[in-house]
Every structure is written in C-alpha cells, then in structure tokens.
Write an enzyme that holds these catalytic residues in place. Structure first.
Site, PDB file in Angstrom:
ATOM      1  N   HIS A 122       0.817  -1.227   0.000  1.00 32.78           N
ATOM      2  CA  HIS A 122       0.000   0.000   0.000  1.00 32.78           C
ATOM      3  C   HIS A 122       0.847   1.272   0.000  1.00 32.78           C
ATOM      4  CE1 HIS A 122      -3.677  -2.194   0.382  1.00 32.78           C
ATOM      5  NE2 HIS A 122      -3.395  -2.672   1.587  1.00 32.78           N
ATOM      6  N   ASP A 159      -2.669 -10.845  -2.277  1.00 32.90           N
ATOM      7  CA  ASP A 159      -3.266 -10.288  -1.065  1.00 32.90           C
ATOM      8  C   ASP A 159      -4.717  -9.909  -1.344  1.00 32.90           C
ATOM      9  OD1 ASP A 159      -2.065  -8.787   1.678  1.00 32.90           O
ATOM     10  OD2 ASP A 159      -3.866  -7.843   0.867  1.00 32.90           O
ATOM     11  N   HIS A 161      -6.324  -7.349  -0.476  1.00 27.00           N
ATOM     12  CA  HIS A 161      -6.465  -5.927  -0.769  1.00 27.00           C
ATOM     13  C   HIS A 161      -5.686  -5.568  -2.033  1.00 27.00           C
ATOM     14  CE1 HIS A 161      -6.819  -6.310   3.676  1.00 27.00           C
ATOM     15  NE2 HIS A 161      -7.844  -5.508   3.483  1.00 27.00           N
ATOM     16  N   ASP A 246      -4.547 -12.872   3.512  1.00 35.75           N
ATOM     17  CA  ASP A 246      -5.787 -12.404   4.126  1.00 35.75           C
ATOM     18  C   ASP A 246      -7.018 -12.685   3.284  1.00 35.75           C
ATOM     19  OD1 ASP A 246      -4.597 -10.601   2.406  1.00 35.75           O
ATOM     20  OD2 ASP A 246      -4.682  -8.905   3.777  1.00 35.75           O
TER      21      ASP A 246
END
Length: 335
Positions: A122, A159, A161, A246
């Site tokens: 991120h 991931d 996200h 995740d």
C-alpha cells in the site's frame, strides 16, 4: 524454502489492538518449526538511497524523522515507534535479498521467501498507508533491474487488498508488470479492471477485482485464464509473488474463501509459470491476520516446494467471478 527473516522486524510495535503485529511472524516461525528444520537468512537493511529510488526522497527522510521522534499515528491505520525505521528498512532489505538470491539461482526446495514486516504493497510514492511504509516488492524490483540479466520483472499480488502502492509505483513502467487479484470494494477501493497501465506501462497492469465469497475455484480460474497467459506473453526475468494471506477463509478481515490447500494450488501454478517463462521466483510477505490461517498457509507454500502435491479444488467457479475474469481477458486481449 530459503526464508529471509530478521528479529528487528519484531520491534515495529503497532499496539495491542492492531491486526498487523509481531505475532504474525512469531506464528509463522512456530508453525514452520513443527515440521521442518528451517534456517533463516538475514541481510542488510535497505539504505535511504535505495528507498529513494522508488519513493520520494523527502518522504523517506520524513519517515526517518517521524520514527526518531518516537513515532505515533501516521494515519488511521498506520502507526510507528522509534524502531519502525529499522524494521521497515530490514523488511525492504529482506525482499531485495530474496530476489537477488532467486536471480543468483536459488530455486527449487530453496526458493526464497522474505518474511518481513511491516508489509509494503500500500505504500505509494510519497506516503505511508494501510500498515505499509516502504513498498518492499517495488524496491526489490527496482534493484533487480540494475542487473544485466534482468529486463522485465513481474509482480503477482494475491493479497486480498489491492496493492494501490505497487500500482502507483509501476503504472507507467514497461519493465514492471503488476497483476492484482483482490476483493472488490475492499480497502483501499482501487484496482479497476479498466486500468491497464499508462504510457510505457500500457498493458502491464492487470486488475481482477473478484467478488466477495470467491474461493479456491475462483482464484484458480483467474490464475489459469489471466495470470498465466498475461505473464507468458510478458516473459519476465524475475517473478515476485506479493504473498498476502488475508483472502483465507479464516482471516478476520475479508469475505474471501481461499483454503490453505488453495494457496498450495496457486503456489504450484506460480512455480509452473516461472518454469515456463524461465523466470527467477521469489515470495515477499504482505498481509494475513488470522494467525493460524497465516502460519498454515506459509507452511503450505513451503510444503509445495518440498514436494507436496496440493489437492485441486472441486466444483466450478461462480458466474460472478467468471464474468470478471472474462472482462479482464477482453480488456487485455487474452483470448
């Protein structure tokens, strides 16, 4: 596998209520120790000059100063203490080391896997967000491209996200291909299908925002019909997996349904893809916040390289997920 690790990554203290804690690395190490005699490799931390090749130099300096002053809350999700500066530099350094080892021929049962924290995908050019300060995979890709044997790097981010930071840092580059499979509508709300890259990077960005509830069959379909043809066409010299766990069915912060076995199947396909393209392969840890799910999934990745054949998923992918894959194939002319 060849696991990269340094105790200084434990010193990044996010507090008792934060999901991204040192317990993550401790859980992985405990799980690996149950079945394997694992040896860990450390390395030097990434220096400021290396970080500033990917991030704004003033931003790098501001993180250093922020930590030197005791840290605090950078944003609602991202916190630091004094030790975060070293932890973040070691996390980036471990990613660099994993990729360098892969390019130097470390493969097969010794395929490199960097176990660093804080995670990185991120982190954008001039800001920290989403638990991340420096973009470990992007920094490692940048260093790898200095080598005469590396012209193109591919990053696959599984991931849950979207790695908005990795996209931000590579969107206009033809020498880095970024593919992200992520849960549609989840933080940070980026990663649209129609985003395909800009300028020299046109066509090197593949986003697959999969619907909540997607599991093994849906992810395998996306790997086989999106990732594999896209990267075979791109033909990278280095293949980095931004390995967040995740999207696991037992992770507390997503609605995805990948099983531990499903991560094994995806790992097997990534290994096959690296073999097909003759690319060096390295894994870099991103997210994953259910400790048992995270630890068992990392152990599964290791087991696949140790000879385990993961069980293929039963059933067909959902129509909602296949429609996304169909659209991405259309946008990128993968038919």
């Amino acid at each position: 596998m060849r696991f990269g690790y340094d105790d200084r990554c434990l010193d990044h203290d996010t507090g008792p209520r934060h999901p991204e804690t040192s317990d993550r690395l401790e859980a992985i190490r405990r799980r690996l120790a149950r079945e394997h005699a694992v040896e860990y490799e450390s390395t030097d931390p990434a220096d400021e000059e290396t970080l500033a090749r990917v991030h704004d130099a003033e931003y790098v300096a501001s993180v250093k100063e922020f930590c030197a002053n005791g840290g605090g809350t950078w944003d609602a999700d991202t916190v630091a203490v004094e030790s975060t500066w070293d932890a973040a530099r070691y996390s980036a350094g471990l990613a660099i080391d994993a990729c360098e080892a892969a390019l130097d021929g470390t493969d097969g049962r010794m395929t490199p896997f960097s176990l660093g924290r804080p995670p990185g995908h991120h982190a954008v050019w001039a800001n920290a967000m989403g638990f991340c300060f420096f973009n470990n995979a992007a920094v490692a890709a940048e260093v790898a491209l200095d080598r005469p044997d590396v012209d193109r790097v591919a990053i696959f981010d599984w991931d849950v996200h979207h790695g908005n930071g990795t996209q931000d840092l590579t969107v206009d580059r033809g020498d880095v291909h970024y593919t992200s499979f992520h849960e549609r509508g989840l933080y940070p709300g980026t990663g649209d299908v129609e985003e395909t890259g800009e300028g020299d990077g046109e066509g090197t960005l593949v986003n697959a925002p999969l619907p909540g509830g997607s599991g093994d069959a849906e992810y395998l379909d996306a790997v086989e019909r999106l990732l594999m043809p896209a990267l075979e066409r791109y033909d990278p010299d280095l293949f980095i997996v931004s390995a967040g766990f995740d999207a696991h069915q037992h992770d507390p912060i997503s609605r995805m349904r990948i099983s531990t076995e499903g991560y094994g199947v995806m790992t097997d396909r990534c290994r096959e893809l690296a073999d097909r393209t003759d690319a060096a392969l390295a894994f870099v840890l991103e997210g994953g916040y259910g400790l048992d799910a995270l630890a068992s999934s990392v152990a599964m990745v290791n087991d696949v390289f140790d000879g385990r054949e993961p069980v293929e998923p039963d059933g067909d992918p959902s129509e909602r997920a296949t429609s996304v894959v169909d659209r991405v194939r259309e946008v990128h002319d993968l038919d």
